[in-house]
Motif scaffolding. Structure first.
Motif, PDB file in Angstrom:
ATOM      1  N   UNK A   2       0.823  -1.195   0.000  1.00 35.23           N
ATOM      2  CA  UNK A   2       0.000   0.000   0.000  1.00 35.23           C
ATOM      3  C   UNK A   2       0.861   1.251   0.000  1.00 35.23           C
ATOM      4  N   UNK A   3       0.440   2.262  -0.746  1.00 39.44           N
ATOM      5  CA  UNK A   3       1.150   3.531  -0.779  1.00 39.44           C
ATOM      6  C   UNK A   3       0.697   4.395   0.383  1.00 39.44           C
ATOM      7  N   UNK A   4       1.627   5.216   0.867  1.00 40.09           N
ATOM      8  CA  UNK A   4       1.263   6.154   1.928  1.00 40.09           C
ATOM      9  C   UNK A   4       0.299   7.191   1.370  1.00 40.09           C
ATOM     10  N   UNK A   5      -0.682   7.553   2.186  1.00 40.42           N
ATOM     11  CA  UNK A   5      -1.679   8.528   1.763  1.00 40.42           C
ATOM     12  C   UNK A   5      -1.323   9.891   2.315  1.00 40.42           C
ATOM     13  N   UNK A   6      -1.327  10.871   1.454  1.00 42.80           N
ATOM     14  CA  UNK A   6      -1.057  12.251   1.863  1.00 42.80           C
ATOM     15  C   UNK A   6      -2.343  12.830   2.440  1.00 42.80           C
ATOM     16  N   UNK A   7      -2.349  13.052   3.753  1.00 42.84           N
ATOM     17  CA  UNK A   7      -3.565  13.531   4.414  1.00 42.84           C
ATOM     18  C   UNK A   7      -3.967  14.911   3.898  1.00 42.84           C
ATOM     19  N   UNK A   8      -2.993  15.700   3.464  1.00 41.60           N
ATOM     20  CA  UNK A   8      -3.330  17.028   2.933  1.00 41.60           C
ATOM     21  C   UNK A   8      -4.202  16.906   1.682  1.00 41.60           C
ATOM     22  N   UNK A   9      -4.013  15.809   0.927  1.00 35.98           N
ATOM     23  CA  UNK A   9      -4.831  15.611  -0.268  1.00 35.98           C
ATOM     24  C   UNK A   9      -6.289  15.434   0.110  1.00 35.98           C
ATOM     25  N   UNK A  10      -6.549  14.674   1.178  1.00 39.94           N
ATOM     26  CA  UNK A  10      -7.918  14.461   1.621  1.00 39.94           C
ATOM     27  C   UNK A  10      -8.553  15.777   2.066  1.00 39.94           C
ATOM     28  N   UNK A  11      -7.749  16.660   2.617  1.00 39.47           N
ATOM     29  CA  UNK A  11      -8.274  17.934   3.109  1.00 39.47           C
ATOM     30  C   UNK A  11      -8.513  18.920   1.973  1.00 39.47           C
ATOM     31  N   UNK A  12      -7.672  18.869   0.967  1.00 38.25           N
ATOM     32  CA  UNK A  12      -7.772  19.858  -0.110  1.00 38.25           C
ATOM     33  C   UNK A  12      -8.673  19.405  -1.258  1.00 38.25           C
ATOM     34  N   UNK A  13      -8.842  18.097  -1.432  1.00 35.82           N
ATOM     35  CA  UNK A  13      -9.675  17.589  -2.521  1.00 35.82           C
ATOM     36  C   UNK A  13     -11.139  17.664  -2.130  1.00 35.82           C
ATOM     37  N   UNK A  14     -11.951  18.287  -2.985  1.00 36.19           N
ATOM     38  CA  UNK A  14     -13.379  18.429  -2.667  1.00 36.19           C
ATOM     39  C   UNK A  14     -14.195  17.474  -3.520  1.00 36.19           C
ATOM     40  N   UNK A  15     -15.381  17.178  -3.040  1.00 35.35           N
ATOM     41  CA  UNK A  15     -16.265  16.267  -3.754  1.00 35.35           C
ATOM     42  C   UNK A  15     -16.743  16.899  -5.056  1.00 35.35           C
ATOM     43  N   UNK A  16     -17.081  16.083  -6.042  1.00 33.86           N
ATOM     44  CA  UNK A  16     -17.668  16.618  -7.276  1.00 33.86           C
ATOM     45  C   UNK A  16     -19.095  17.075  -7.008  1.00 33.86           C
ATOM     46  N   UNK A  17     -19.699  17.799  -7.931  1.00 35.31           N
ATOM     47  CA  UNK A  17     -21.108  18.192  -7.749  1.00 35.31           C
ATOM     48  C   UNK A  17     -21.968  16.962  -7.484  1.00 35.31           C
TER      49      UNK A  17
END
Length: 238
Positions: A2-17
């Motif tokens: 498994x690759x390490x997950x960048x937690x900042x990505x989860x915070x900055x990525x927003x859901x689609x419409x």
């Protein structure tokens, strides 16, 4: 691996419409979600920002005005294709175009703030916890209901044991109740007869009960109110 997950990505990525009616998936949509192993709790969390689907009702006057405004050449082509069967019936396509023009292509609602991936995952976790709590509560209620049913059954068995020890008195009490010639005592007599039937069944003397019930019916045949109650309670002659 498994690759390490960048937690900042989860915070900055927003859901689609969020599309309308996400909380009411169609059969094919649900099948696709199951095939892709999409977390149902995540779907539930996402659907909280989903609005209702646009109304499918057709404003006939508005549709007529819209069709009149179509270019004449396009209308002629549609009619020719329909007459020759050279293309699918134009009705559904025309309705779809009319709705798109009327509702701005039914674009997904943007009234709700779009959440980050982290917020969606947190919401899905809360949905899962609430689901678990509801399941535990339902299991606890089922256990309680089973316990109450068992206690009630044991109380009933105790009553039958007591009745078995005083069966003759119970038959006499039945006769006394019937002798009062009133609806209330008739109901009590029928209840007592049902318990006596169970007592005789447990004792292996069902034939004796049938004989005594037959005699009772013959003795009180003229009491129509009582006679109606007996078959309604399953107390029929054999």
């Amino acid at each position: 691996m498994e690759e390490d997950v960048d937690e900042d990505e989860y915070t900055s990525t927003v859901e689609p419409p969020v599309p309308a009616s996400l909380a009411q998936l169609t059969g094919p949509q649900q099948a696709l979600a199951d095939f892709l192993h999409i977390d149902p709790h995540l779907l539930t969390a996402a659907a909280r920002a989903s609005g209702a689907a646009p109304s499918q009702a057709v404003d006939k006057d508005a549709l007529a005005d819209w069709i009149r405004a179509l270019p004449q050449r396009e209308k002629d082509a549609l009619l020719l294709d329909a007459a020759l069967g050279a293309a699918p019936q134009p009705g559904p396509a025309l309705l779809a175009r009319h709705r798109a023009a009327s509702h701005g292509t039914a674009a997904p609602s943007t009234a709700t703030r779009r959440r980050s991936a982290a917020e969606l995952l947190d919401a899905a976790h809360e949905v899962g916890c609430e689901h678990t709590r509801q399941q535990e509560q339902a299991r606890a209620q089922a256990r309680r209901a089973n316990q109450l049913a068992r206690e009630s059954h044991l109380d009933h068995l105790d009553q039958l044991d007591h009745l078995a020890e005083n069966a003759e008195q119970a038959w006499q009490d039945t006769a006394n109740l019937i002798g009062q010639k009133q609806p209330g005592p008739y109901d009590a007599a029928v209840t007592l007869l049902k318990d006596l039937r169970e007592v005789h069944d447990r004792a292996g003397t069902a034939e004796e009960f049938a004989r005594r019930l037959h005699d009772l019916r013959e003795q009180h045949r003229g009491k129509s109110s009582l006679m109606r109650r007996l078959p309604d309670a399953g107390l029929t002659a054999h």
